[in-house]
Write a protein that holds these residues in place. Structure first.
Motif, PDB file in Angstrom:
ATOM      1  N   ARG A  58      41.243  47.993  40.473  1.00  0.00           N
ATOM      2  CA  ARG A  58      41.977  46.723  40.486  1.00  0.00           C
ATOM      3  C   ARG A  58      42.525  46.400  39.098  1.00  0.00           C
ATOM      4  O   ARG A  58      43.686  46.035  38.949  1.00  0.00           O
ATOM      5  N   LEU A  72      49.210  43.199  44.431  1.00  0.00           N
ATOM      6  CA  LEU A  72      48.346  43.594  45.552  1.00  0.00           C
ATOM      7  C   LEU A  72      48.925  43.038  46.850  1.00  0.00           C
ATOM      8  O   LEU A  72      49.075  41.824  47.009  1.00  0.00           O
ATOM      9  N   ASP A 124      48.177  43.372  50.836  1.00  0.00           N
ATOM     10  CA  ASP A 124      47.242  43.932  51.815  1.00  0.00           C
ATOM     11  C   ASP A 124      47.980  44.450  53.047  1.00  0.00           C
ATOM     12  O   ASP A 124      48.896  43.802  53.541  1.00  0.00           O
ATOM     13  N   SER A 168      53.004  49.564  52.526  1.00  0.00           N
ATOM     14  CA  SER A 168      53.214  49.502  51.070  1.00  0.00           C
ATOM     15  C   SER A 168      54.652  49.863  50.726  1.00  0.00           C
ATOM     16  O   SER A 168      55.206  49.352  49.751  1.00  0.00           O
ATOM     17  N   CYS A 171      47.900  48.620  47.807  1.00  0.00           N
ATOM     18  CA  CYS A 171      47.043  48.027  48.830  1.00  0.00           C
ATOM     19  C   CYS A 171      45.669  48.676  48.673  1.00  0.00           C
ATOM     20  O   CYS A 171      45.541  49.759  48.096  1.00  0.00           O
ATOM     21  N   GLY A 197      42.081  48.864  50.972  1.00  0.00           N
ATOM     22  CA  GLY A 197      41.307  48.385  52.111  1.00  0.00           C
ATOM     23  C   GLY A 197      40.659  49.522  52.863  1.00  0.00           C
ATOM     24  O   GLY A 197      40.797  50.693  52.501  1.00  0.00           O
ATOM     25  N   TRP A 257      37.401  53.739  52.200  1.00  0.00           N
ATOM     26  CA  TRP A 257      38.258  52.783  51.485  1.00  0.00           C
ATOM     27  C   TRP A 257      39.269  53.542  50.659  1.00  0.00           C
ATOM     28  O   TRP A 257      38.937  54.516  49.990  1.00  0.00           O
TER      29      TRP A 257
END
Ligand code: 4AD
Ligand code: MG
Length: 430
Positions: free
Chosen positions: A142, A152, A154, A189, A201, A203, A221
């Motif tokens: 991050r 960012l 999502d 994205s 992104c 997740g 992830w």
């Protein structure tokens, strides 16, 4: 009196404090009990002396079983012999719950047993170290992108699209429609990159991988940057910078955890730019010289990746695989159209692929033809094709699987320990 966390005890030397935690271990020696208390932030040795606490409190201490929850109060004494450098001279013990016999004992257990008890296994110092390193890696991901102005964005988890092939989709019902659990946030994205320039992104992603390997999870992830106007070489540079940054962060912030895992940090310290860059064709020639039976045009499996990644002391970038081996969206090399402008980054020490990515097709007709060749449902991809109708530009990105990176940095032989609750082939519990 202060209630303190074990990681902060140095600030309270000489003072009376209360620690709240769990009993990891108790050793008895005549009129003394040595309790190892853990509170999630660290371990502390607490010494209970019959002479100073009295008979009643000493018998309370004697009843504490492994993993009982407890509050202990006492004076913090600096002691270079104690683990962590401090020891608690206990004046009062208050049990919160006396634990039933704990299934995980300080001895060797089989992996199957430990996985069944994953919810309790997390308390061990080894799992604790791994998951703190995982957290550090995620924080580094991050920070890296945030500091470089990436936004960012999502991506959804329910999707009508197959991004990475139709064979590993988890299908689910979305009211009257069929939906899939996302394999990658990439397609979204790409839309976001046209809106924000550079995005990422991060997740959970899902693959119904019907193979049992040390590298595959059903749920993992992924962090995926995507950059408008970027091309393949830009992604190689970005991936290199990114991995060096992550390794540096872990080396500077998580030394103690790496030591708990007995990780050879010398190997991590060698992870510096530049990384070797070889083409798929060079990789195949190398493998054949090593006696591997691979043919030009074959994909790499676990064995090939292991051989390649053992050859270098830092991650290696393999680029330009045959288009036929790769996903539908891959741009092809204008010089050799049968090759894709793609890359995989393989971690050293036999760990294999940790990053996959490359340049995307940005021309409408070419992309539509590819979607048809791959027999993907055109309707579901209409929105994705739209991106090639309204100001399309060359763009590129990549995806990095967090668990593969945790396995490599921690030096683990299987991804099952890299995520708090792994989803493995046919295993959904706990
Ligand atoms: O190479 P992959 O399939 O690439 C993509 O999904 C692209 N759409 C990413 C992008 O360009 N935005 O997967 C990327 C990475 C792999 O290199 C690996 O680290 C990880 O995701 N990965 C897995 N990790 C654990 N278990 C699995 N089953 C994995 N499959 C992929
Ligand atoms: Mg890949």
């Amino acid at each position: 009196m202060a209630v303190v966390y074990i990681e902060d005890v140095a600030r309270y030397a000489g003072q009376e404090v209360t620690i709240r935690g769990w009993l990891r271990h108790r050793r008895e020696s005549g009129k003394l009990h040595f309790l190892i208390i853990r509170d999630g932030t660290g371990d502390l040795q607490a010494v209970v002396s019959r002479g100073s606490v009295g008979e009643e409190q000493f018998s309370v201490s004697a009843r504490l079983t492994q993993e009982s929850s407890v509050m202990v109060t006492g004076r913090l004494r600096q002691d270079s012999r104690a683990p962590g450098g401090y020891e608690l001279e206990v004046s009062r013990i208050e049990p919160i719950q006396i634990a039933e016999p704990f299934p995980i004992q300080p001895k060797e257990h089989g992996v199957g047993f430990l996985m069944e008890h994953r919810h309790l296994w997390l308390r061990s110092s080894r799992q604790h170290a791994i998951l703190r390193i995982r957290h550090e890696i995620i924080r580094a991901c991050r920070n890296f992108f945030d500091q470089r102005g990436f936004v960012l964005i999502d991506a959804p988890i329910f999707t009508p699209n197959a991004c990475e092939g139709t064979t590993t989709l988890f299908r689910t019902q979305y009211f009257d429609e069929t939906a899939y659990l996302t394999q990658s946030g990439q397609l979204y994205s790409e839309a976001a990159a046209a809106a924000f320039g550079k995005v990422y992104c991060f997740g959970p992603t899902f693959r119904a991988e019907k193979s049992k390997t040390r590298r595959h999870l059903m749920e993992f992830w992924m962090v995926e940057p995507e950059v408008a106007f970027a091309e393949l070489p830009d992604m190689m540079d970005l991936a290199e910078e990114f991995l060096v940054y992550i390794v540096e962060r872990v080396l500077s912030a998580r030394r103690a955890e790496l030591a708990t895992l007995e990780r050879d940090v010398g190997k991590l310290e060698r992870v510096k730019r530049p990384f070797p860059r070889i083409t798929y064709e060079e990789a195949v020639s190398f493998l054949r010289r090593k006696g591997n039976p691979i043919q030009h045009g074959d994909d790499f499996g676990g064995d090939e990746e292991t051989l390649l990644s053992n050859e270098f002391d830092r991650p290696v970038i393999v680029h330009r695989y045959p288009t036929a081996l790769k996903a539908f969206y891959m741009q092809n090399d204008p010089v050799k159209p049968e090759l894709a402008l793609c890359m995989d980054v393989l971690a050293p020490e036999g760990y294999g692929e940790i990053i996959g990515g490359g340049q995307r097709i940005h021309e409408y007709d070419k992309l539509l033809a590819r979607i048809r060749e791959h027999k993907l449902p055109e309707d579901a991809f209409r929105w994705y094709l739209d991106l090639r109708r309204f100001g399309s530009v060359p763009h590129a990105g990549f995806g990095m699987g967090i668990e593969r990176v945790v396995a490599w940095i921690c030096g683990l032989d299987h991804v099952r320990e890299t995520i708090p609750f792994p989803r493995l082939l046919y295993k959904l519990y706990p």
